[in-house]
Scaffold this motif. Sequence first.
Motif, short mmCIF file in Angstrom:
data_model
loop_
_atom_site.label_atom_id
_atom_site.label_comp_id
_atom_site.label_asym_id
_atom_site.label_seq_id
_atom_site.Cartn_x
_atom_site.Cartn_y
_atom_site.Cartn_z
N LEU A 1 0.80 -1.23 0.00
CA LEU A 1 0.00 0.00 0.00
C LEU A 1 0.83 1.28 0.00
CD1 LEU A 1 -2.75 -1.11 2.55
CD2 LEU A 1 -2.83 -1.18 0.05
N SER A 2 2.13 1.16 0.03
CA SER A 2 3.02 2.33 0.02
C SER A 2 4.00 2.19 -1.14
CB SER A 2 3.79 2.41 1.34
OG SER A 2 5.02 3.06 1.17
N PRO A 3 4.33 3.29 -1.81
CA PRO A 3 5.31 3.20 -2.90
C PRO A 3 6.69 2.78 -2.41
CG PRO A 3 4.81 5.50 -2.41
CD PRO A 3 3.82 4.67 -1.65
N LEU A 4 7.03 3.15 -1.18
CA LEU A 4 8.32 2.73 -0.63
C LEU A 4 8.35 1.22 -0.43
CD1 LEU A 4 8.76 5.57 2.02
CD2 LEU A 4 9.90 5.38 -0.20
N GLU A 5 7.25 0.67 0.07
CA GLU A 5 7.16 -0.78 0.25
C GLU A 5 7.12 -1.49 -1.10
OE1 GLU A 5 4.41 -4.00 2.69
OE2 GLU A 5 3.49 -2.20 1.84
N ALA A 6 6.41 -0.91 -2.08
CA ALA A 6 6.35 -1.50 -3.41
C ALA A 6 7.73 -1.60 -4.03
CB ALA A 6 5.42 -0.67 -4.29
N ALA A 7 8.51 -0.53 -3.90
CA ALA A 7 9.87 -0.54 -4.44
C ALA A 7 10.73 -1.58 -3.72
CB ALA A 7 10.49 0.84 -4.29
N ARG A 8 10.58 -1.66 -2.42
CA ARG A 8 11.35 -2.64 -1.64
C ARG A 8 10.97 -4.06 -2.06
NH1 ARG A 8 10.32 -3.85 4.83
NH2 ARG A 8 11.25 -5.95 4.83
N GLY B 1 -3.91 7.49 -2.61
CA GLY B 1 -2.64 8.17 -2.84
C GLY B 1 -2.68 9.01 -4.10
N TRP B 2 -1.50 9.42 -4.55
CA TRP B 2 -1.34 10.29 -5.71
C TRP B 2 -0.36 9.64 -6.67
CZ3 TRP B 2 -2.29 11.69 -0.82
CH2 TRP B 2 -3.37 12.56 -0.61
N PRO B 3 -0.79 9.39 -7.90
CA PRO B 3 0.06 8.63 -8.83
C PRO B 3 1.41 9.26 -9.12
CG PRO B 3 -1.86 9.56 -9.94
CD PRO B 3 -2.09 9.72 -8.49
N GLU B 4 1.47 10.59 -9.21
CA GLU B 4 2.75 11.22 -9.52
C GLU B 4 3.79 10.94 -8.43
OE1 GLU B 4 -0.09 14.57 -8.08
OE2 GLU B 4 -0.20 12.71 -9.27
N TRP C 1 -3.45 14.93 -14.66
CA TRP C 1 -2.65 14.33 -15.73
C TRP C 1 -1.39 15.11 -16.08
CZ3 TRP C 1 -3.13 9.51 -16.10
CH2 TRP C 1 -4.37 8.88 -15.94
N PRO C 2 -1.42 16.45 -16.10
CA PRO C 2 -0.14 17.15 -16.33
C PRO C 2 0.92 16.78 -15.30
CG PRO C 2 -1.97 18.65 -16.71
CD PRO C 2 -2.55 17.39 -16.12
N ALA C 3 0.53 16.66 -14.03
CA ALA C 3 1.48 16.27 -12.99
C ALA C 3 1.96 14.84 -13.18
CB ALA C 3 0.85 16.44 -11.61
N VAL C 4 1.02 13.96 -13.57
CA VAL C 4 1.39 12.56 -13.82
C VAL C 4 2.37 12.47 -14.97
CG1 VAL C 4 0.51 10.31 -14.57
CG2 VAL C 4 -0.76 11.64 -12.86
N MET C 5 2.07 13.17 -16.07
CA MET C 5 2.95 13.12 -17.23
C MET C 5 4.30 13.76 -16.95
SD MET C 5 1.64 11.43 -19.73
CE MET C 5 1.03 10.29 -18.48
N LYS C 6 4.33 14.79 -16.10
CA LYS C 6 5.60 15.40 -15.72
C LYS C 6 6.45 14.39 -14.96
CE LYS C 6 8.44 18.96 -14.92
NZ LYS C 6 9.36 18.43 -13.90
N ALA C 7 5.84 13.63 -14.07
CA ALA C 7 6.57 12.59 -13.35
C ALA C 7 7.07 11.52 -14.30
CB ALA C 7 5.68 11.98 -12.26
N PHE D 1 -10.45 7.75 -11.76
CA PHE D 1 -11.20 7.43 -10.55
C PHE D 1 -11.70 8.74 -9.96
CE2 PHE D 1 -11.63 6.48 -5.99
CZ PHE D 1 -12.35 5.30 -6.04
N SER D 2 -12.94 8.75 -9.51
CA SER D 2 -13.54 9.94 -8.91
C SER D 2 -13.74 9.72 -7.42
CB SER D 2 -14.89 10.27 -9.57
OG SER D 2 -15.60 11.22 -8.80
N ARG D 3 -13.03 10.46 -6.60
CA ARG D 3 -13.23 10.34 -5.16
C ARG D 3 -14.62 10.82 -4.74
NH1 ARG D 3 -7.85 12.88 -5.31
NH2 ARG D 3 -6.24 11.29 -5.00
N LYS D 4 -15.15 11.79 -5.44
CA LYS D 4 -16.49 12.29 -5.13
C LYS D 4 -17.53 11.20 -5.36
CE LYS D 4 -19.64 16.20 -5.78
NZ LYS D 4 -20.85 15.37 -5.68
#
Length: 300
Positions: free
Chosen positions: A182-189, A212-215, A258-264, A233-236
């Motif tokens: 459930l955490s990107p740090l754990e996923a990488a590990r 979480g936030w994909p970027e 999406w701009p933030a995702v694509m920047k990442a 996905f819509s949180r609302k």
Amino acid sequence: MNRREFIRAGGALALASLAPGALAAEATAPAQPASRSLKKGIMWDTVGVKGSVLERMKAVKEAGFDGVEMMSHMDQEEVLRARDETGLAIPSVCGRDHWKKPLSDPDPKVRTEGLEALKQTLRDAKRYGASSVLLVPGVVTKKISYADAYTRSQAEIRKAIPLAEELGVKIAIENVWNHFLLSPLEAARYVDEFQSSAMGWHFDAGNILNYGWPEQWIRILGPRIQKLHIKEFSRKKRDDLGLWKGFDVLLLEGDNDWPAVMKAVDDMGYRGWAITEQGGGGTPEGLRDLCRRLEKILAS
């Protein structure tokens, strides 16, 4: 109803609700930046048009996609004929049995069957020319502890790594709603602990939005990412209508920045496939709309 069945059904309803002319408005999309050469793919289970594998792949090609992420355990010869006739690439193969035969299951027989299914997915990928397979590594439940899911799934995956290395196909773990990693740090590990170049990640931008936030995930997973799933996905809608209703939204109309995702994506140097796993692909018009929306995301 599993996640992909819900996405197909929800996407059809969302597409049907479009105002007249909305599809036409999506008919053109800006080209993605020259420095961002991502190929456009679609997940096979979201291609809802009727017909044979060839007929469905022709509809995908005509919609403007470059490739298809196939499912495992299909008729290989039929898939290859359709691939070659349409000119579509097959960049990835999604495992058919990882949900019903999880590698975290307490029953050794189920784990063995899940391992054999993973090996077949790898063989399918090799035949099709795919560079990776999508694997849900396990699930955490009331009866399957987090610790057991971690150790059992890693033990079974290690048994498949020699075949993956022999075939030159990577095993890419997908982030899904399995109460696990459930955490990107754990996923990488989790990936790094295999100490094998045959292991990577299949990142789904829509699944992350529930917690979480994909970027942020993209920046941490970095070069471990083998493929991208582009999904909304819509949180609302989740909050107002229920958890799974969050997926009942069109691309570009959910909570992804999406701009933030694509920047990442740019910052990590990713140059591979962007594969939509989104509802709405039940008609040729729906497939074209999906492709145009994907193009807009890639150009953002």
